[in-house]
Write a protein that holds these residues in place. Structure first.
Motif, PDB file in Angstrom:
ATOM      1  N   GLU A   1       0.827  -1.201   0.000  1.00  0.00           N
ATOM      2  CA  GLU A   1       0.000   0.000   0.000  1.00  0.00           C
ATOM      3  C   GLU A   1       0.865   1.257   0.000  1.00  0.00           C
ATOM      4  OE1 GLU A   1      -3.186  -0.220   2.880  1.00  0.00           O
ATOM      5  OE2 GLU A   1      -3.709  -2.234   2.209  1.00  0.00           O
ATOM      6  N   GLU A   2       2.034   1.175   0.597  1.00  0.00           N
ATOM      7  CA  GLU A   2       2.991   2.281   0.493  1.00  0.00           C
ATOM      8  C   GLU A   2       3.396   2.462  -0.964  1.00  0.00           C
ATOM      9  OE1 GLU A   2       7.555   3.497   1.769  1.00  0.00           O
ATOM     10  OE2 GLU A   2       6.577   1.871   2.862  1.00  0.00           O
ATOM     11  N   GLY A   3       3.665   1.346  -1.630  1.00  0.00           N
ATOM     12  CA  GLY A   3       4.024   1.400  -3.046  1.00  0.00           C
ATOM     13  C   GLY A   3       2.918   1.989  -3.897  1.00  0.00           C
ATOM     14  N   PHE A   4       1.686   1.570  -3.620  1.00  0.00           N
ATOM     15  CA  PHE A   4       0.554   2.077  -4.396  1.00  0.00           C
ATOM     16  C   PHE A   4       0.357   3.572  -4.149  1.00  0.00           C
ATOM     17  CE2 PHE A   4      -4.108   2.616  -5.072  1.00  0.00           C
ATOM     18  CZ  PHE A   4      -4.090   2.431  -6.442  1.00  0.00           C
ATOM     19  N   ALA A   5       0.471   4.011  -2.898  1.00  0.00           N
ATOM     20  CA  ALA A   5       0.326   5.436  -2.588  1.00  0.00           C
ATOM     21  C   ALA A   5       1.432   6.241  -3.273  1.00  0.00           C
ATOM     22  CB  ALA A   5       0.334   5.656  -1.075  1.00  0.00           C
ATOM     23  N   ALA A   6       2.651   5.725  -3.267  1.00  0.00           N
ATOM     24  CA  ALA A   6       3.761   6.408  -3.941  1.00  0.00           C
ATOM     25  C   ALA A   6       3.525   6.456  -5.451  1.00  0.00           C
ATOM     26  CB  ALA A   6       5.084   5.715  -3.620  1.00  0.00           C
ATOM     27  N   GLU A   7       3.004   5.374  -6.005  1.00  0.00           N
ATOM     28  CA  GLU A   7       2.701   5.328  -7.437  1.00  0.00           C
ATOM     29  C   GLU A   7       1.634   6.364  -7.796  1.00  0.00           C
ATOM     30  OE1 GLU A   7       0.769   2.202 -10.656  1.00  0.00           O
ATOM     31  OE2 GLU A   7       1.426   1.450  -8.709  1.00  0.00           O
ATOM     32  N   ARG A   8       0.579   6.439  -7.014  1.00  0.00           N
ATOM     33  CA  ARG A   8      -0.492   7.409  -7.279  1.00  0.00           C
ATOM     34  C   ARG A   8       0.032   8.833  -7.109  1.00  0.00           C
ATOM     35  NH1 ARG A   8      -3.566   6.335 -10.675  1.00  0.00           N
ATOM     36  NH2 ARG A   8      -4.777   8.126  -9.975  1.00  0.00           N
ATOM     37  N   ALA A   9       0.891   9.044  -6.109  1.00  0.00           N
ATOM     38  CA  ALA A   9       1.492  10.373  -5.932  1.00  0.00           C
ATOM     39  C   ALA A   9       2.342  10.724  -7.150  1.00  0.00           C
ATOM     40  CB  ALA A   9       2.329  10.411  -4.656  1.00  0.00           C
ATOM     41  N   ALA A  10       3.086   9.758  -7.657  1.00  0.00           N
ATOM     42  CA  ALA A  10       3.924   9.997  -8.835  1.00  0.00           C
ATOM     43  C   ALA A  10       3.065  10.417 -10.025  1.00  0.00           C
ATOM     44  CB  ALA A  10       4.728   8.744  -9.173  1.00  0.00           C
ATOM     45  N   ILE A  11       1.950   9.763 -10.211  1.00  0.00           N
ATOM     46  CA  ILE A  11       1.055  10.114 -11.320  1.00  0.00           C
ATOM     47  C   ILE A  11       0.489  11.517 -11.114  1.00  0.00           C
ATOM     48  CG2 ILE A  11      -1.150   9.524 -12.406  1.00  0.00           C
ATOM     49  CD1 ILE A  11      -0.326   6.526 -11.851  1.00  0.00           C
ATOM     50  N   HIS A  12       0.168  11.834  -9.871  1.00  0.00           N
ATOM     51  CA  HIS A  12      -0.305  13.189  -9.550  1.00  0.00           C
ATOM     52  C   HIS A  12       0.767  14.221  -9.915  1.00  0.00           C
ATOM     53  CE1 HIS A  12      -1.918  16.558  -7.212  1.00  0.00           C
ATOM     54  NE2 HIS A  12      -0.749  16.627  -6.616  1.00  0.00           N
TER      55      HIS A  12
END
Length: 133
Positions: free
Chosen positions: A80-91
Protein backbone atom coordinates in the motif's frame (compact mmCIF):
# COMPACT_ATOMS: atom_id res chain seq x y z
CA UNK A 1 -3.56 24.04 -12.96
CA UNK A 2 -3.56 21.06 -15.28
CA UNK A 3 -6.56 18.74 -15.33
CA UNK A 4 -6.18 15.43 -13.54
CA UNK A 5 -5.96 12.28 -15.64
CA UNK A 6 -9.52 11.48 -14.66
CA UNK A 7 -10.68 14.94 -15.77
CA UNK A 8 -8.76 14.65 -19.01
CA UNK A 9 -10.10 11.28 -20.12
CA UNK A 10 -13.64 11.10 -18.80
CA UNK A 11 -16.98 12.69 -19.36
CA UNK A 12 -18.45 15.04 -16.77
CA UNK A 13 -20.92 12.29 -15.87
CA UNK A 14 -18.17 9.75 -15.14
CA UNK A 15 -16.17 12.36 -13.25
CA UNK A 16 -19.17 13.06 -11.02
CA UNK A 17 -19.62 9.32 -10.45
CA UNK A 18 -15.93 8.94 -9.51
CA UNK A 19 -16.16 11.83 -7.04
CA UNK A 20 -19.28 10.33 -5.45
CA UNK A 21 -17.63 6.91 -5.24
CA UNK A 22 -14.60 8.42 -3.48
CA UNK A 23 -16.76 10.35 -1.04
CA UNK A 24 -18.87 7.26 -0.25
CA UNK A 25 -15.78 5.09 0.20
CA UNK A 26 -14.22 7.67 2.54
CA UNK A 27 -17.39 7.71 4.67
CA UNK A 28 -17.39 3.91 4.91
CA UNK A 29 -13.68 3.71 5.71
CA UNK A 30 -14.01 6.34 8.43
CA UNK A 31 -16.51 4.04 10.16
CA UNK A 32 -14.02 1.18 9.91
CA UNK A 33 -11.21 3.47 11.07
CA UNK A 34 -12.98 3.86 14.41
CA UNK A 35 -12.35 0.14 14.95
CA UNK A 36 -8.82 -0.03 13.58
CA UNK A 37 -7.08 3.26 12.87
CA UNK A 38 -3.74 1.69 11.89
CA UNK A 39 -5.49 -0.40 9.24
CA UNK A 40 -7.62 2.28 7.59
CA UNK A 41 -5.98 5.69 8.01
CA UNK A 42 -3.69 5.29 5.00
CA UNK A 43 -6.58 4.23 2.78
CA UNK A 44 -8.64 7.26 3.77
CA UNK A 45 -5.69 9.58 3.19
CA UNK A 46 -5.08 8.10 -0.25
CA UNK A 47 -8.71 8.45 -1.30
CA UNK A 48 -8.78 12.01 0.02
CA UNK A 49 -5.62 12.74 -1.98
CA UNK A 50 -7.21 11.34 -5.13
CA UNK A 51 -10.35 13.39 -4.60
CA UNK A 52 -8.35 16.56 -3.98
CA UNK A 53 -6.26 15.86 -7.09
CA UNK A 54 -9.42 15.43 -9.18
CA UNK A 55 -10.64 18.79 -7.87
CA UNK A 56 -7.34 20.44 -8.79
CA UNK A 57 -6.45 21.23 -5.18
CA UNK A 58 -2.89 20.14 -5.76
CA UNK A 59 -1.05 21.33 -2.66
CA UNK A 60 -3.67 19.72 -0.42
CA UNK A 61 -3.53 16.56 -2.52
CA UNK A 62 0.26 16.46 -2.20
CA UNK A 63 0.00 16.70 1.58
CA UNK A 64 -2.49 13.81 1.64
CA UNK A 65 -0.40 11.62 -0.68
CA UNK A 66 2.59 12.10 1.61
CA UNK A 67 0.43 11.29 4.64
CA UNK A 68 -0.87 8.13 2.94
CA UNK A 69 2.67 6.99 2.14
CA UNK A 70 3.87 7.66 5.69
CA UNK A 71 0.84 5.98 7.24
CA UNK A 72 1.21 2.91 5.01
CA UNK A 73 4.86 2.62 5.97
CA UNK A 74 4.00 3.01 9.66
CA UNK A 75 1.46 0.21 9.41
CA UNK A 76 4.02 -1.93 7.55
CA UNK A 77 1.76 -2.21 4.47
CA UNK A 78 4.60 -2.20 1.94
CA UNK A 79 2.30 -2.87 -1.03
CA UNK A 80 0.00 0.00 0.00
CA UNK A 81 2.99 2.28 0.49
CA UNK A 82 4.02 1.40 -3.05
CA UNK A 83 0.55 2.08 -4.40
CA UNK A 84 0.33 5.44 -2.59
CA UNK A 85 3.76 6.41 -3.94
CA UNK A 86 2.70 5.33 -7.44
CA UNK A 87 -0.49 7.41 -7.28
CA UNK A 88 1.49 10.37 -5.93
CA UNK A 89 3.92 10.00 -8.83
CA UNK A 90 1.06 10.11 -11.32
CA UNK A 91 -0.30 13.19 -9.55
CA UNK A 92 3.08 14.91 -9.80
CA UNK A 93 3.53 13.85 -13.41
CA UNK A 94 0.10 15.17 -14.35
CA UNK A 95 0.99 18.50 -12.77
CA UNK A 96 4.35 18.80 -14.53
CA UNK A 97 6.56 18.01 -11.53
CA UNK A 98 8.93 15.56 -13.18
CA UNK A 99 11.46 15.39 -10.34
CA UNK A 100 8.92 14.47 -7.66
CA UNK A 101 7.23 12.06 -10.07
CA UNK A 102 10.53 10.24 -10.63
CA UNK A 103 11.23 10.14 -6.88
CA UNK A 104 7.81 8.68 -6.10
CA UNK A 105 7.98 6.14 -8.94
CA UNK A 106 11.36 5.02 -7.59
CA UNK A 107 9.89 4.73 -4.10
CA UNK A 108 6.98 2.69 -5.49
CA UNK A 109 9.44 0.47 -7.36
CA UNK A 110 11.42 -0.23 -4.16
CA UNK A 111 8.23 -1.10 -2.31
CA UNK A 112 7.03 -3.43 -5.05
CA UNK A 113 10.47 -5.09 -5.19
CA UNK A 114 10.36 -5.68 -1.44
CA UNK A 115 6.80 -6.98 -1.73
CA UNK A 116 7.92 -9.37 -4.50
CA UNK A 117 5.70 -8.12 -7.33
CA UNK A 118 7.79 -8.37 -10.48
CA UNK A 119 4.86 -7.27 -12.63
CA UNK A 120 4.48 -4.01 -10.73
CA UNK A 121 8.24 -3.42 -10.82
CA UNK A 122 8.18 -3.88 -14.61
CA UNK A 123 5.20 -1.54 -14.92
CA UNK A 124 6.91 1.17 -12.85
CA UNK A 125 10.14 0.76 -14.82
CA UNK A 126 8.16 1.40 -18.01
CA UNK A 127 6.63 4.53 -16.48
CA UNK A 128 10.08 5.74 -15.41
CA UNK A 129 11.56 5.04 -18.83
CA UNK A 130 8.85 7.09 -20.55
CA UNK A 131 9.15 9.88 -18.00
CA UNK A 132 12.92 10.13 -18.39
CA UNK A 133 12.93 10.02 -22.19
Amino acid sequence: TRPSLLQKYTTPFLLAKAKKFCKDAIKFLKLAQALSSWNYSNKIQLLEAELLSIKGRNSEATFRYKAAITSSRGSKFIHEEGFAAERAAIHYQTNGDKEDAINCFNQAKRCYEEWGSGMKVDFIEQKLSLLMS
